[in-house]
Design a protein around this motif. Structure first.
Motif, mmCIF file in Angstrom:
data_model
loop_
_atom_site.group_PDB
_atom_site.id
_atom_site.type_symbol
_atom_site.label_atom_id
_atom_site.label_comp_id
_atom_site.label_asym_id
_atom_site.label_seq_id
_atom_site.Cartn_x
_atom_site.Cartn_y
_atom_site.Cartn_z
ATOM 1 N N GLU A 253 36.721 58.450 38.738
ATOM 2 C CA GLU A 253 36.136 58.498 40.068
ATOM 3 C C GLU A 253 34.997 57.507 40.230
ATOM 4 N N ALA A 254 34.427 57.012 39.167
ATOM 5 C CA ALA A 254 33.347 56.039 39.287
ATOM 6 C C ALA A 254 33.840 54.699 39.793
ATOM 7 N N THR A 255 35.171 54.469 39.697
ATOM 8 C CA THR A 255 35.687 53.155 40.096
ATOM 9 C C THR A 255 36.677 53.213 41.238
ATOM 10 N N VAL A 256 37.128 54.390 41.665
ATOM 11 C CA VAL A 256 38.142 54.434 42.712
ATOM 12 C C VAL A 256 37.539 54.362 44.102
ATOM 13 N N SER A 257 36.236 54.455 44.232
ATOM 14 C CA SER A 257 35.635 54.462 45.554
ATOM 15 C C SER A 257 34.227 53.888 45.484
ATOM 16 N N PRO A 258 33.814 53.116 46.478
ATOM 17 C CA PRO A 258 32.431 52.619 46.474
ATOM 18 C C PRO A 258 31.447 53.757 46.673
ATOM 19 N N ASP A 259 30.266 53.613 46.082
ATOM 20 C CA ASP A 259 29.262 54.650 46.275
ATOM 21 C C ASP A 259 28.577 54.479 47.627
ATOM 22 N N GLU A 260 27.715 55.419 47.939
ATOM 23 C CA GLU A 260 27.052 55.443 49.242
ATOM 24 C C GLU A 260 26.242 54.171 49.481
ATOM 25 N N ALA A 261 25.567 53.685 48.427
ATOM 26 C CA ALA A 261 24.741 52.489 48.570
ATOM 27 C C ALA A 261 25.589 51.267 48.903
ATOM 28 N N THR A 262 26.780 51.183 48.294
ATOM 29 C CA THR A 262 27.661 50.045 48.574
ATOM 30 C C THR A 262 28.171 50.080 50.004
ATOM 31 N N VAL A 263 28.605 51.261 50.454
ATOM 32 C CA VAL A 263 29.075 51.396 51.841
ATOM 33 C C VAL A 263 27.956 51.021 52.806
ATOM 34 N N SER A 264 26.761 51.501 52.542
ATOM 35 C CA SER A 264 25.620 51.211 53.410
ATOM 36 C C SER A 264 25.310 49.720 53.423
ATOM 37 N N ARG A 265 25.417 49.074 52.258
ATOM 38 C CA ARG A 265 25.143 47.632 52.181
ATOM 39 C C ARG A 265 26.177 46.832 52.969
ATOM 40 N N VAL A 266 27.435 47.232 52.891
ATOM 41 C CA VAL A 266 28.486 46.550 53.652
ATOM 42 C C VAL A 266 28.218 46.669 55.151
ATOM 43 N N ILE A 267 27.810 47.860 55.586
ATOM 44 C CA ILE A 267 27.512 48.063 57.004
ATOM 45 C C ILE A 267 26.322 47.217 57.431
ATOM 46 N N ALA A 268 25.291 47.181 56.586
ATOM 47 C CA ALA A 268 24.054 46.479 56.944
ATOM 48 C C ALA A 268 24.238 44.963 56.960
ATOM 49 N N THR A 269 24.986 44.431 55.980
ATOM 50 C CA THR A 269 25.101 42.971 55.840
ATOM 51 C C THR A 269 26.321 42.392 56.533
ATOM 52 N N GLY A 270 27.342 43.230 56.781
ATOM 53 C CA GLY A 270 28.579 42.707 57.342
ATOM 54 C C GLY A 270 29.433 41.978 56.331
ATOM 55 N N GLU A 271 29.063 42.049 55.039
ATOM 56 C CA GLU A 271 29.819 41.387 53.974
ATOM 57 C C GLU A 271 30.666 42.408 53.228
ATOM 58 N N PRO A 272 31.972 42.129 53.003
ATOM 59 C CA PRO A 272 32.846 43.100 52.336
ATOM 60 C C PRO A 272 32.548 43.203 50.849
ATOM 61 N N ALA A 273 33.073 44.269 50.219
ATOM 62 C CA ALA A 273 32.953 44.466 48.771
ATOM 63 C C ALA A 273 34.337 44.775 48.218
ATOM 64 N N LEU A 274 34.611 44.291 46.991
ATOM 65 C CA LEU A 274 35.928 44.453 46.369
ATOM 66 C C LEU A 274 35.758 44.814 44.910
ATOM 67 N N HIS A 275 36.450 45.894 44.468
ATOM 68 C CA HIS A 275 36.541 46.242 43.050
ATOM 69 C C HIS A 275 38.002 46.072 42.661
ATOM 70 N N ALA A 276 38.278 45.079 41.799
ATOM 71 C CA ALA A 276 39.659 44.669 41.547
ATOM 72 C C ALA A 276 40.465 45.730 40.814
ATOM 73 N N GLY A 277 39.879 46.342 39.777
ATOM 74 C CA GLY A 277 40.596 47.404 39.073
ATOM 75 C C GLY A 277 41.824 46.920 38.318
ATOM 76 N N PRO A 278 42.911 47.750 38.227
ATOM 77 C CA PRO A 278 43.016 49.101 38.806
ATOM 78 C C PRO A 278 42.264 50.149 37.976
ATOM 79 N N PRO A 279 41.877 51.322 38.558
ATOM 80 C CA PRO A 279 41.913 51.609 39.997
ATOM 81 C C PRO A 279 41.121 50.578 40.781
ATOM 82 N N SER A 280 41.466 50.454 42.066
ATOM 83 C CA SER A 280 40.891 49.393 42.872
ATOM 84 C C SER A 280 40.484 49.922 44.236
#
Length: 525
Positions: free
Chosen positions: A216-243
């Motif tokens: 579960e640490a890698t299948v979903s972005p944490d709250e801080a990452t989601v918030s950063r994407v919203i604030a900056t408008g820049e996407p985030a990608l974790h290649a994985g798998p899980p991805s």
């Protein structure tokens, strides 16, 4: 160089190496076959495999020892006939040099390939085919997913309900593109909350459901990452798998896609961004539609209120004129001077009330048309406050309120005098109107760069929930039944003050009173 050019070059090189192999030995050709990233095999005319390079092993899963001397696993009757027919047409110039086929791997999974062939003449035996195969499975899957999503995204515009749009959005991606799709919205910075989801739910700091995906640490972005994407408008990608990938949505949201089976690439990221771009347009359309509906409702409401407000002074005028006329007709000599003055005062107040409402409605039209013209000139704000106070003496006397003025001598600036008079009149009249007869204070303070005006009353006050929208058009913090008005005065005050480069604010406590503050630069620009 295109992919087709590369295939033909490899085929030509293979033919050249084959012709020179008798003199140089098989070493060069074997080295080429071993390092080639393209699946290569040499086939007899009946499909029997004579060469099967490592790339072919990786593509199909069969080892070289399993297929040499046997018919190619993909060369079943129907596929082999298709292949031979295509090769014959290509040799006659009636078909392109390549052929797309759906074959299968050793584990039975389908594989989409582009097949390039070239005849291989031999001096020691029958002619053969050199076959080069490129795996198109991932590309075709992505293209199909892209087309499905883009076609389905037309449904995003089918509803003008934002919630329905978000529900449609998350279902577009599952299961074709993700095991889990979630939408987050951030009303408070740093605190994203999930507003829509589809598919398998993964637990993370941003969600609360039981984990269904591994690690579960890698299948979903944490709250801080989601918030950063919203604030900056820049996407985030974790290649994985899980991805997972997280892309911004509209102005305060983010879309998260998750999968445990494969690794997302930049291709999926671009697809997700295109999807959120279309979804953002649909959400903007829904927002504009609802804003338009609200504006229409507000317009209808203000027209109803304005109609009532306009009729009231007209009715009062009509009654007063009829009363005075009747008195004159019955006994002109008995019409006392005092009564005549009272009647005329009432007529004057009603005419003033009507004119004020008409001016407010005209200002709405001017502001929307961008025609709120200003005529700046030198103004002594202290003197202007005194003029307004004198003009409102009768209004103050009628409520019993006492007006206190605190005015400096250096409150001079470059402003539109008439518009500033309008601001002062509105704020002081409101303080008197809602002050319940309690004292009203107008205080000016001045610096080298700006002046500050505070209008305080000790009246009914304003509830906290009404303060954020107090300066909006057609908004009211009190009942129009008790106090009248159409909710335009403070909106016009804000528009005028901001047009002069300043700002206006309000602070209040219910039952304690309110303070309206205007700050104006002494010189605009």
């Amino acid at each position: 160089m295109g992919e087709g050019d590369l295939m033909m070059m490899v085929a030509a090189l293979g033919q050249s190496e084959a012709r020179r192999s008798e003199a140089r030995g098989p070493a060069a050709l074997e080295a080429l076959l071993r390092v080639s990233p393209v699946a290569i095999h040499l086939l007899d005319l009946d499909g029997t495999v004579r060469l099967w390079n490592p790339a072919a092993e990786r593509l199909f899963g069969w080892r070289q020892d399993d297929v040499l001397g046997h018919r190619a696993p993909w060369a079943t009757g129907a596929r082999w006939e298709t292949f031979l027919r295509h090769q014959e047409q290509a040799a006659r110039g009636l078909a392109p040099s390549s052929l797309e086929l759906e074959l299968h791997r050793s584990d039975g999974t389908p594989v989409q390939v582009e097949l390039w062939t070239a005849p291989m003449p031999s001096s020691t035996g029958p002619a053969q085919h050199l076959a080069l195969l490129v795996d198109l499975t991932e590309r075709r899957r992505d293209e199909a997913a892209r087309q499905r999503l883009l076609d389905a995204s037309d449904g995003l515009a089918s509803s003008l309900d934002p919630d329905a749009t978000l529900e449609h959005l998350v279902r577009l991606a599952v299961p074709a593109h993700a095991e889990s799709c979630r939408v987050f919205r951030e009303d408070v910075p740093g605190q994203p909350r999930r507003v829509a989801s589809a598919g398998v739910e993964a637990r993370s700091p941003a969600t609360t459901e039981a984990a269904a995906l591994p690690d579960e640490a890698t299948v979903s972005p944490d709250e801080a990452t989601v918030s950063r994407v919203i604030a900056t408008g820049e996407p985030a990608l974790h290649a994985g798998p899980p991805s997972w990938l997280c892309v911004p949505l509209a102005r305060t949201g983010a879309l998260v896609l998750s999968t445990s089976e494969r690794a997302y690439t930049l291709r999926e990221l671009a697809l997700a961004r295109e999807l959120t771009r279309r979804a953002s347009l649909a959400l903007d359309n829904a927002r504009l539609y609802h804003e338009a509906r609200q504006a229409i409702r507000a317009r209808d409401e203000v027209l109803a209120i304005a109609s009532h407000e306009l009729k009231s002074p007209i009715s009062a005028l009509r009654l007063q004129v009829q009363s005075l006329r009747t008195a004159l007709e019955r006994a002109p000599e008995a019409l006392l001077r005092e009564r005549l003055h009272r009647g005329l005062d009432l007529v004057g107040r009603q005419v003033k009330r009507q004119a004020k409402l008409i001016d407010a409605l005209l200002d709405v039209s001017r502001i929307h048309a961008g025609r709120l013209a200003l005529t700046p000139e030198p103004v002594d704000l202290s003197a202007l406050v005194r003029e307004v106070a004198e003009r409102l003496e009768l209004e103050l006397a009628g409520t019993g309120a006492h007006l206190t003025l605190t005015l400096p001598t250096d409150a001079h600036g470059h402003w539109d005098r008439l518009r500033l008079d309008q601001v002062l009149t509105n704020l002081v009249s409101n303080a008197v109107k809602y002050g319940r007869g309690n004292p009203v204070e107008v205080a000016l303070s001045s610096t080298d760069a700006q002046v500050r005006l505070d209008v305080r009353d000790a009246g009914i006050g304003i509830a906290p929930e009404h303060l954020p929208r107090l300066f909006h058009r057609f908004e009211r913090a009190v009942s129009d039944r008790d106090y009248g008005g159409v909710g335009l005065g403070l909106w016009i005050v804000r528009e005028v003050v901001e047009a002069m480069g300043g700002h206006v604010s309000a602070s209040s406590s219910p039952g304690v009173g309110s303070t309206f503050t205007v700050v104006l630069p002494k010189t605009r620009g």
